[in-house]
Design a protein around this motif. Structure first.
Motif, PDB file in Angstrom:
ATOM      1  N   GLN A 495       0.818  -1.216   0.000  1.00 15.77           N
ATOM      2  CA  GLN A 495       0.000   0.000   0.000  1.00 15.77           C
ATOM      3  C   GLN A 495       0.848   1.260   0.000  1.00 15.77           C
ATOM      4  OE1 GLN A 495      -0.253  -2.432   2.389  1.00 15.77           O
ATOM      5  NE2 GLN A 495      -1.155  -1.595   4.233  1.00 15.77           N
ATOM      6  N   ARG A 496       2.072   1.126   0.470  1.00 22.97           N
ATOM      7  CA  ARG A 496       2.920   2.306   0.462  1.00 22.97           C
ATOM      8  C   ARG A 496       3.379   2.638  -0.939  1.00 22.97           C
ATOM      9  NH1 ARG A 496       4.408   3.908   5.488  1.00 22.97           N
ATOM     10  NH2 ARG A 496       3.643   2.463   7.031  1.00 22.97           N
ATOM     11  N   LYS A 497       3.324   1.641  -1.796  1.00 23.09           N
ATOM     12  CA  LYS A 497       3.788   1.888  -3.160  1.00 23.09           C
ATOM     13  C   LYS A 497       2.763   2.667  -3.957  1.00 23.09           C
ATOM     14  CE  LYS A 497       6.825  -2.016  -3.576  1.00 23.09           C
ATOM     15  NZ  LYS A 497       6.892  -3.386  -4.049  1.00 23.09           N
ATOM     16  N   SER A 498       1.487   2.596  -3.533  1.00 21.79           N
ATOM     17  CA  SER A 498       0.450   3.222  -4.336  1.00 21.79           C
ATOM     18  C   SER A 498      -0.033   4.488  -3.666  1.00 21.79           C
ATOM     19  CB  SER A 498      -0.713   2.244  -4.501  1.00 21.79           C
ATOM     20  OG  SER A 498      -1.886   2.958  -4.777  1.00 21.79           O
ATOM     21  N   PRO A 499       0.279   5.636  -4.222  1.00 23.07           N
ATOM     22  CA  PRO A 499      -0.182   6.888  -3.615  1.00 23.07           C
ATOM     23  C   PRO A 499      -1.703   6.987  -3.651  1.00 23.07           C
ATOM     24  CG  PRO A 499       1.070   7.307  -5.637  1.00 23.07           C
ATOM     25  CD  PRO A 499       1.082   5.830  -5.418  1.00 23.07           C
ATOM     26  N   TRP A 500      -2.284   6.379  -4.691  1.00 23.18           N
ATOM     27  CA  TRP A 500      -3.751   6.437  -4.770  1.00 23.18           C
ATOM     28  C   TRP A 500      -4.363   5.741  -3.568  1.00 23.18           C
ATOM     29  CZ3 TRP A 500      -7.534   2.770  -4.664  1.00 23.18           C
ATOM     30  CH2 TRP A 500      -8.820   3.240  -4.933  1.00 23.18           C
ATOM     31  N   PHE A 501      -3.800   4.570  -3.242  1.00 21.07           N
ATOM     32  CA  PHE A 501      -4.352   3.810  -2.127  1.00 21.07           C
ATOM     33  C   PHE A 501      -4.171   4.578  -0.823  1.00 21.07           C
ATOM     34  CE2 PHE A 501      -4.195   0.832   1.334  1.00 21.07           C
ATOM     35  CZ  PHE A 501      -5.303   0.053   1.096  1.00 21.07           C
ATOM     36  N   ALA A 502      -2.981   5.176  -0.678  1.00 20.41           N
ATOM     37  CA  ALA A 502      -2.728   5.918   0.552  1.00 20.41           C
ATOM     38  C   ALA A 502      -3.729   7.062   0.684  1.00 20.41           C
ATOM     39  CB  ALA A 502      -1.298   6.436   0.554  1.00 20.41           C
ATOM     40  N   GLY A 503      -3.978   7.762  -0.431  1.00 17.20           N
ATOM     41  CA  GLY A 503      -4.930   8.877  -0.404  1.00 17.20           C
ATOM     42  C   GLY A 503      -6.319   8.401  -0.042  1.00 17.20           C
ATOM     43  N   ALA A 504      -6.749   7.302  -0.682  1.00 18.04           N
ATOM     44  CA  ALA A 504      -8.087   6.781  -0.417  1.00 18.04           C
ATOM     45  C   ALA A 504      -8.214   6.380   1.044  1.00 18.04           C
ATOM     46  CB  ALA A 504      -8.368   5.579  -1.313  1.00 18.04           C
ATOM     47  N   ARG A 505      -7.118   5.832   1.596  1.00 14.54           N
ATOM     48  CA  ARG A 505      -7.170   5.399   2.976  1.00 14.54           C
ATOM     49  C   ARG A 505      -7.321   6.599   3.905  1.00 14.54           C
ATOM     50  NH1 ARG A 505      -3.361   1.469   6.155  1.00 14.54           N
ATOM     51  NH2 ARG A 505      -1.866   3.132   5.856  1.00 14.54           N
ATOM     52  N   LEU A 506      -6.633   7.670   3.572  1.00 18.02           N
ATOM     53  CA  LEU A 506      -6.727   8.865   4.410  1.00 18.02           C
ATOM     54  C   LEU A 506      -8.129   9.457   4.326  1.00 18.02           C
ATOM     55  CD1 LEU A 506      -3.279  10.524   3.809  1.00 18.02           C
ATOM     56  CD2 LEU A 506      -4.127   9.466   5.887  1.00 18.02           C
ATOM     57  N   ARG A 507      -8.696   9.451   3.124  1.00 21.57           N
ATOM     58  CA  ARG A 507     -10.048   9.989   2.976  1.00 21.57           C
ATOM     59  C   ARG A 507     -11.048   9.165   3.781  1.00 21.57           C
ATOM     60  NH1 ARG A 507     -10.414  13.458  -1.801  1.00 21.57           N
ATOM     61  NH2 ARG A 507      -8.401  13.247  -2.801  1.00 21.57           N
ATOM     62  N   ALA A 508     -10.917   7.837   3.677  1.00 25.33           N
ATOM     63  CA  ALA A 508     -11.818   6.968   4.437  1.00 25.33           C
ATOM     64  C   ALA A 508     -11.665   7.230   5.931  1.00 25.33           C
ATOM     65  CB  ALA A 508     -11.525   5.508   4.128  1.00 25.33           C
ATOM     66  N   ASP A 509     -10.448   7.525   6.335  1.00 27.28           N
ATOM     67  CA  ASP A 509     -10.219   7.797   7.743  1.00 27.28           C
ATOM     68  C   ASP A 509     -10.926   9.081   8.177  1.00 27.28           C
ATOM     69  OD1 ASP A 509      -8.492   6.656   9.987  1.00 27.28           O
ATOM     70  OD2 ASP A 509      -8.115   8.814  10.114  1.00 27.28           O
ATOM     71  N   VAL A 510     -10.953  10.061   7.272  1.00 27.50           N
ATOM     72  CA  VAL A 510     -11.679  11.302   7.585  1.00 27.50           C
ATOM     73  C   VAL A 510     -13.143  10.988   7.821  1.00 27.50           C
ATOM     74  CG1 VAL A 510     -12.458  13.494   6.671  1.00 27.50           C
ATOM     75  CG2 VAL A 510     -10.111  12.770   6.317  1.00 27.50           C
ATOM     76  N   LEU A 511     -13.721  10.168   6.938  1.00 23.55           N
ATOM     77  CA  LEU A 511     -15.125   9.797   7.049  1.00 23.55           C
ATOM     78  C   LEU A 511     -15.397   9.166   8.405  1.00 23.55           C
ATOM     79  CD1 LEU A 511     -17.416   9.905   5.032  1.00 23.55           C
ATOM     80  CD2 LEU A 511     -17.044   7.490   4.589  1.00 23.55           C
TER      81      LEU A 511
END
Lengths: 654, 303
Positions: A495-511
């Motif tokens: 997951q660290r390799k994919s910036p998209w995944f990291a971003g999505a994870r952060l957004r989900a965390d905001v939710l």
């Protein structure tokens, strides 16, 4: 009501039940789930070949086996898990004997109930989202079973079901906002002793923190009231370890209550820590905490904030910290004794190294610097995969392996301090954290776990010394993930390799964060604030129940009105509306129109009953009749009709 | 339009002189004929059914034939037979009484179903087919059938499929007291019929029938008719609702009624006026014999 179920309906309801029970996968005994699944599969198999339910004796046998088993397992049918298990078995048996639509209605009710029960066991956002989806699907299935015509497509059923759920939303919102809340929760989310404590513990052996560093789990989140302190000052203080046996550091603060006063320096940071439950008593605060809003929590002698109970629910703490402090009082003899203790006959090489360095550097601060220089100049490596160490861990680390993670350095450094007679202790906690750009808060994960040392230096008092910073300054500034090489397990995570995944994870965390702050933390106090805004002073249960009853009546009234409107559509165009006004006036005058009565027949009846109105009403009704039924070119215009109706004012007469 | 309405007024006035106190029924009969529908008059003997049919034929200037239906009546007695002509050596078709513009089928329920169906097929097709040869019936072609109420002995009640071919069924009923006194004091009705004037020519009748189709029907009224028809199909206790043929006939009858009322457009009251006559013999109710048309009407709001 007695219509037979079809294979497709059976499949649908079985799926819904399975999905609802999936939410209980962690709590229900597996054999219960197996029985329910077996029942479902048998019934579906029978239905597939066009057969009905199995004979009653099979049902009775299953029931006679399962229910006593349940009792043996739980010793009760009460309680969340036992009750849910009983309900699940009931649903399975019902599924097995399903033959008419009525049976399906019962299973649907059980599915709703089981979904609700899952919410008693957990309150995560994703669980709720999942259960709403299950209820949605179940509602759609119910709609398909109850539809009188041929079953509509799944898409249509889902849309219709979604509409029904959405219609329940306003009432849900009102109830959520206004339902009387209690200062203490009505039920305790079960504090299951099986739930393992997570995160840091009150002891540290070499390699412990290494284990944590592999975990992506979130330890807590922090929201700063204003700017966050820079990276090298973001130390989150956890348990302080003061007792060393040569291999493991432990916490031994018994009998040492009350913290010595501190002189605050520099600027204060105000922030809210949102703790995840970790089954320990301590709360991670920014080093050094001076204020907090928990009435029962207090600072230990080591300045760790402690709760009276272990943390089994998420908890928010708002606190104040100063990153620069001075001890206001000298170190007590007890403390000095405790913090200079070392096990005898352990780590002898370390002891001799300390004596050697101490003789060269008599000043405390000089000695500290000399040790740090040693770490920086000798070939020590910062790595997640250090070799294993045995009993004389400090000796082996300092003289043989020279490879380690923060725990190794903190342990060795503290031991070196103590060997030279300088009071020192290991502080565990977290360092750094990641800022979530989408929600303006910081996420501190288990991988941010850290250990450092505090040294007593006269006259300043306790001073934080981080030997890891001497080896690898980047670790402190940027976090472990940035520092470690590509072959380290932490860095190779996909997951660290994919910036998209990291971003999505952060957004989900905001939710998730919004969910927690706005929904879960809406308690009695927030409710009172809301009610003050709504100008409902001094709210008590009675007032709230009245408001809720009002809302309920409002919704029911609206529903009734909707149904009525659907049954008798209101006139849409101006002509019929004007005519409806005329009829309303006449009805008020005592001659209501029958719904099936044509305009001219009505006029005749009015003329019979109220001769003085006869001529005008006849003319008006004739106008309406020709406006509505005659070809558009004929005679009178709509405007004239409207005007005539407007000025028509019959008197009421009995 | 106005000329047509004057003619209609004259027809009604003349017929009202023959059959006393039955204005509404006479209007229904006329509406039925103007809508090109066949008429069923159901009543006990002796209330003037035959006289009414005679009077209509005379007033409208139609050729008139009467067939008395009996249990031994054969289809040939109605339609006609082919007779071998010795002189020409060929079969010659002897036309039956059905070859007239207005056929009065008296006591139609006394005949066997076979004879009934011969008549009813002719009614639907407006032609007679015998020995593979089709012969058109005269235009216009009306059948006025009368029948006794079916609880009388020795009758073959018409099946529902046959009843559907009659646009309307009308009851005459006993005359009111005043009308009956006038009837008793006046001259014999049959003599009166002979003195009636012919008001319409074949052409003007066709024109009147054409102008029925000119009567405006608004979308709102179509909605109403459709709602009524739909209601007969799902009304509680109704066995079978109105057929689409009946629905078309109902709208046509309502137009004819509007014409008789001198209006250029159909309004709901017109539909309601012809509704019982159109519906009651078609929609049967479980348990009881017939469905009350007024109950059906009351259940459907006027749009």
């Amino acid at each position: 009501m007695t219509e037979r179920v079809s294979y497709e309906q059976l499949l649908g309801i079985s799926g819904c039940l399975a999905l609802a029970l999936l939410a209980h996968l962690a709590t229900l005994p597996l054999w219960v789930l197996a029985i329910v699944m077996g029942c479902g599969l048998i019934r579906i198999g029978l239905a597939r070949t066009g057969r009905g339910p199995p004979p009653q004796s099979v049902l009775l046998t299953v029931a006679a086996l399962a229910v006593p088993l349940l009792f043996i397992r739980f010793h009760t049918f009460n309680g969340l898990v036992a009750g849910t298990a009983l309900l699940a078995i009931a649903a399975g048996l019902k599924l097995l004997e399903t033959k008419s639509h009525r049976d399906i209605y019962i299973i649907v009710l059980i599915v709703y109930f089981v979904s609700l029960a899952a919410l008693l066991g957990g309150e995560s956002f994703w669980l709720l989202a999942y259960l709403i989806a299950v209820c949605w699907l179940t509602t759609a299935t119910l709609l398909r079973v109850t539809s009188s015509g041929p079953a509509p497509g799944w898409q249509g059923s889902l849309r219709y079901g979604g509409r029904i759920l959405a219609q329940a939303l306003p009432l849900t919102l009102v109830f959520w906002l206004l339902f009387p809340r209690f200062a203490a929760p009505l039920w305790q989310v079960p504090n299951d002793s099986q739930t393992a404590a997570s995160g840091l513990s009150d002891s540290m052996s070499p390699g412990d923190i290494t284990q944590l560093a592999l975990s992506d789990e979130i330890a807590f989140r922090v929201r700063f009231a204003s700017a966050a302190p820079p990276g090298q000052e973001r130390y989150w203080r956890g348990p302080v370890l003061d007792s060393f046996d040569g291999h493991t550091w432990t916490r031994s603060t018994r009998g040492l209550a009350g913290s010595a006063p501190l002189r605050q320096q520099g600027r204060a940071y105000r922030y809210t820590v949102m703790m995840e439950p970790h089954q320990h008593r301590w709360i991670f605060m920014l080093d050094w905490p001076t204020g907090w809003d928990l009435p029962h929590a207090e600072l230990s002698a080591d300045y760790t904030l402690m709760q009276p109970d272990i943390l089994s629910r998420p908890l928010d703490v708002t606190g104040t910290s100063y990153t620069q402090v001075q001890s206001a009082e000298p170190l007590t003899q007890n403390m000095r004794k405790r913090d200079t203790q070392l096990p005898l006959k352990r780590n002898p090489r370390t002891a001799s190294l300390a004596l050697q360095l101490r003789s060269a550097h008599p000043g405390d601060m000089d000695y500290v610097r000399a040790v740090l220089d040693m770490f920086a100049q000798q070939p020590f490596f910062y790595t997640l995969t250090p070799p294993k160490l045995s009993d004389n861990s400090v000796d082996e680390f300092l003289f043989d392996t020279k490879r380690g993670f923060c725990g190794h350095y903190a342990s060795a450094f503290t031991a070196l301090m103590r060997a030279a007679g300088i009071p020192a202790r290991v502080v565990t906690g977290y360092q750094g954290g990641t800022r979530n750009p989408y929600g303006d808060y910081w996420i501190v994960r288990q991988s941010d776990a850290h250990a450092w040392t505090e040294v007593w230096i006269e006259p300043q008092g306790w001073v934080r010394m981080d030997p890891t910073a001497a080896i690898s300054p980047q670790r402190i500034e940027r976090g472990p993930g940035e520092v470690l090489g590509a072959d380290d397990p932490l860095a190779s995570r996909w997951q660290r390799k994919s910036p998209w995944f990291a971003g999505a994870r952060l957004r989900a965390d905001v939710l998730r964060e919004v969910w927690r702050e706005r929904i879960l933390d809406f308690d009695q106090e927030s409710q009172h604030k809301l009610l003050e805004l709504l100008r409902i002073p001094e709210p008590d249960g009675q007032k709230l129940v009245m408001v809720l009853a009002g809302a309920m009546a409002l919704v029911l009234g609206w529903l009734t009105w909707q149904v009525r409107r659907e049954l008798s559509p209101q006139p849409r165009d101006v002509t019929t509306r004007t005519y409806a006004r005329l009829c309303a006036k006449l009805a008020a005058a005592g001659v209501p129109r029958h719904p099936h009565e044509g305009a001219e027949a009505y006029a005749m009846r009015v003329a019979l009953k109220r001769p003085e109105l006869g001529t005008r009403v006849t003319a008006l009704c004739r106008h309406y009749s020709s406006l509505r039924y005659a070809p558009p070119t004929a005679g009178i215009t709509l405007g004239q009709f409207q005007a005539a109706v407007r000025v028509f004012r019959p008197q009421f007469k009995r | 339009m106005n000329a047509g309405h004057a003619q209609i007024e004259a027809i009604l006035a003349q017929l009202n002189r023959v059959i006393l106190g039955k204005d509404a029924q006479i209007r229904l009969c006329l509406a039925c004929l103007l809508a090109r529908g066949h008429l069923l008059i159901e009543d006990i003997p002796g209330v003037g059914k035959t006289t009414l049919a005679h009077g209509i034929a005379k007033t409208l200037g139609l050729s008139f034939q009467r067939v008395q239906f009996t249990s031994d009546l054969l289809p040939a007695d109605v339609l006609g037979v082919s007779i071998f002509d010795r002189e020409t050596g060929k079969f010659r078709f002897q036309r039956g009484p059905i070859f007239a513009q207005l056929v009065l089928a008296d006591e139609i329920n006394r005949a066997s179903p076979k004879a009934q169906s011969a008549l009813l097929e002719a009614m639907e097709e407006h032609q007679v087919t015998l020995d593979g040869q089709s012969m058109a019936l005269p235009e216009p072609f009306f059948v006025i059938a009368t029948q006794n109420p079916q609880d009388q002995v020795g009758t073959f009640p018409l099946p529902e499929s046959q009843l559907d071919r009659f646009l309307m069924r009308v009851h005459l009923g006993y005359p009111a007291a005043a009308a009956e006194r006038e009837l008793l004091s006046g001259i014999d009705r049959r003599d009166l019929v002979k003195t009636l004037q012919t008001i319409l020519t074949a052409d003007s009748l066709r024109q009147l029938q054409e102008s029925v189709l000119q009567i405006h029907v608004s979308p709102a009224l179509l909605d109403y008719v459709q709602a009524l028809v739909a209601h007969t199909r799902r009304a509680p206790g109704a066995n079978a609702g109105l057929s689409p043929r009946a629905a078309i006939g109902m709208l046509r009858a309502a137009r004819a009624w509007a014409l008789i009322c001198g209006r250029s457009a159909v309004i709901p009251e017109h539909v309601q006026a012809i509704f019982p006559a159109v519906v009651e013999h078609r929609v049967r109710q479980r348990g009881s014999d017939e469905v009350a048309a007024s109950r059906l009407l009351e259940a459907v709001p006027v749009p």
